[in-house]
Design an enzyme around this catalytic site. Structure first.
Site, mmCIF file in Angstrom:
data_model
loop_
_atom_site.group_PDB
_atom_site.id
_atom_site.type_symbol
_atom_site.label_atom_id
_atom_site.label_comp_id
_atom_site.label_asym_id
_atom_site.label_seq_id
_atom_site.Cartn_x
_atom_site.Cartn_y
_atom_site.Cartn_z
ATOM 1 C CD GLN A 130 91.539 28.174 30.247
ATOM 2 O OE1 GLN A 130 91.871 27.615 28.915
ATOM 3 N NE2 GLN A 130 89.634 29.089 30.551
ATOM 4 C CG HIS A 194 87.988 26.159 26.330
ATOM 5 N ND1 HIS A 194 87.056 25.772 25.212
ATOM 6 C CD2 HIS A 194 88.529 26.532 27.237
ATOM 7 C CE1 HIS A 194 86.483 25.093 26.838
ATOM 8 N NE2 HIS A 194 87.330 26.156 27.533
ATOM 9 C CD GLU A 290 83.758 13.316 25.222
ATOM 10 O OE1 GLU A 290 82.842 13.714 25.460
ATOM 11 O OE2 GLU A 290 84.692 12.862 24.172
ATOM 12 C CE1 TYR A 300 87.333 10.019 19.173
ATOM 13 C CE2 TYR A 300 88.080 11.089 17.156
ATOM 14 C CZ TYR A 300 87.995 9.743 18.278
ATOM 15 O OH TYR A 300 89.323 8.824 17.711
ATOM 16 C CE1 TYR A 311 81.627 24.392 32.843
ATOM 17 C CE2 TYR A 311 82.106 26.108 31.251
ATOM 18 C CZ TYR A 311 82.557 25.382 31.938
ATOM 19 O OH TYR A 311 83.608 24.785 32.426
#
Length: 416
Positions: A130, A194, A290, A300, A311
């Site tokens: 990523q 991530h 979200e 949060y 998953y």
């Protein structure tokens, strides 16, 4: 070759009409968006699939709000399909679009769809998984100084990090110059996942950066700790220093750059055009994406609370969705949208869109139009949901149109 499709409401309602495009056109205005009194029509929620969990929302309107339909006869065009794994799109002052490409270059696209040769000169990029050259923001004085701020994944000896840099776009637009790394969200990690990596300027002109928690059971818990850069919204100066009024400055166990924490993987961020409030879109696990309004110093919740599950189907932690001292999302999606880049619409070109939030959806394969009222979501619409594209980023252009890039290399124009 430039490929353009024009989709207009009036034309699509005419029987027997076809387009020159190889794909079936889509449009979302089969009935007026407002009634005779001008009140927005409420349609069934756009999400009809079964959720992954039986969790109950914390308040009405936190998920699956009424659907909406745009009344204005907007057009959709594919300007190009030649981009290489684009990650962000921004409008230049002259109306052209500047796009980051994951492998480590940027491209400039004009209104005809002509794509520049790759513009290089960035620091070494770790583009596996990523990672890559990710977000980009123009300096407020770009017209005179040509400075760009960007995020990227950087390989260090111990692993990779989310990094923030600055460079100057050369006058001939063949390269960037004076590239420097301003900040690294430590520690490094061996997983290429991530990174978060959205970049914005706050209303004072300081840099806001999002990070992810690097996608493992051992690193996700770091989102709850203040001694690292995982799962955070960070706030720094344009020189890479912490702001003196950041909420954790002076706290011995906290990084002074942290503005908020408890995030999973934040790939969308935009400032409200009127209030200057920071809004983010955050990828959840299986369910539980979200939309959050960010306040300084707030927690949060990830991975202590979530509206999603693993998953594998197992609950996350204790399976909590609420806990004292942790913020609730303004809105969540289950099943997921996989929200990425987002922007508030500020143009008068399509009046009913003004003030609305547009979010690029990856797994959802559409652009979500979100209608807000008093910091609550009151309507949702899906745009381009039959294009079968993973939408990575959206931005408003100088012409009042929305531009969107997809993982497959397309650049869309959506507007009048």
């Amino acid at each position: 070759m430039n490929k353009t499709r024009i989709l207009q409401a009036g034309l699509l309602l005419m029987a027997g009409l076809t387009t020159a495009c190889s794909q079936t056109p889509s449009f979302t205005t089969s009935q007026p968006a407002t009634d005779a009194a001008g009140v927005p029509r409420q349609l069934p929620p756009v999400e009809a699939r079964s959720p992954n969990t039986n969790y109950q929302s914390a308040f009405p309107g936190q998920t699956r709000v009424p659907g909406m339909r745009t009344d204005f006869p907007f057009q959709v065009s594919i300007l190009t399909e030649r981009l290489e794994s684009p990650w962000s799109v921004n409008s230049l002052p002259d109306g052209r679009l500047i796009v980051t490409q994951k492998a480590g270059s940027i491209a400039i696209v004009d209104s005809s769809g002509t794509v520049s040769p790759p513009i290089t000169g960035f620091p070494p990029i770790e583009s596996s998984g990523q990672g890559g050259l990710l977000d980009l923001a123009l300096d407020s004085d770009f017209s005179s100084n040509r400075y760009l701020f960007f995020t990227f994944s950087e390989q260090l000896e111990q692993g990779s990090v989310t990094a923030v840099g600055r460079a100057r776009l050369a006058d001939d637009e063949r390269s960037v110059e004076e590239a420097v790394v301003l900040y690294r969200a430590m520690p490094a990690d061996g997983r290429a996942a991530h990174y978060g990596s959205r970049l914005s300027f706050d209303k004072s002109g300081n840099l806001l950066i999002t990070t992810g928690e690097r996608q493992s059971a051992s690193t996700r818990v770091k989102a709850q700790s203040l001694d690292n850069g995982y799962g955070k919204v960070l706030r720094i100066t344009r020189e890479g220093q912490a702001l003196a009024d950041n909420p954790f400055v002076g706290q011995s166990d906290a990084m002074p750059e942290i503005y908020s924490y408890g995030h999973r993987n934040v790939q969308g961020m935009a400032l409200h055009p009127e209030t200057g409030d920071i809004w983010i879109s955050e990828m959840g696990p299986r369910g539980g994406d979200e939309l959050n309004r960010i306040l300084p110093g707030k927690n949060y919740g990830w991975p202590v609370i979530s509206y999603g599950i693993e998953y594998s189907g197992f609950k996350i932690g204790e399976g909590l969705t609420q806990k004292a001292g942790m913020e609730q999302p303004v809105y969540y999606w289950d099943p997921v949208l996989a929200p990425s880049g987002m922007t508030f619409y500020t143009s008068d070109s399509i009046p009913e869109w003004r003030g609305n939030l547009f979010i690029a959806g990856l797994a959802g394969q559409h652009i979500a139009r979100i209608v807000l009222k008093s910091d609550r979501v009151v309507g949702e619409e899906r745009l381009l949901d039959d294009e079968n594209q993973r939408f990575r980023d959206v931005a408003q252009g100088a012409d009042g149109a929305i531009y969107a890039v997809t993982d497959s290399g397309r650049l869309y124009r959506i507007g009048p």
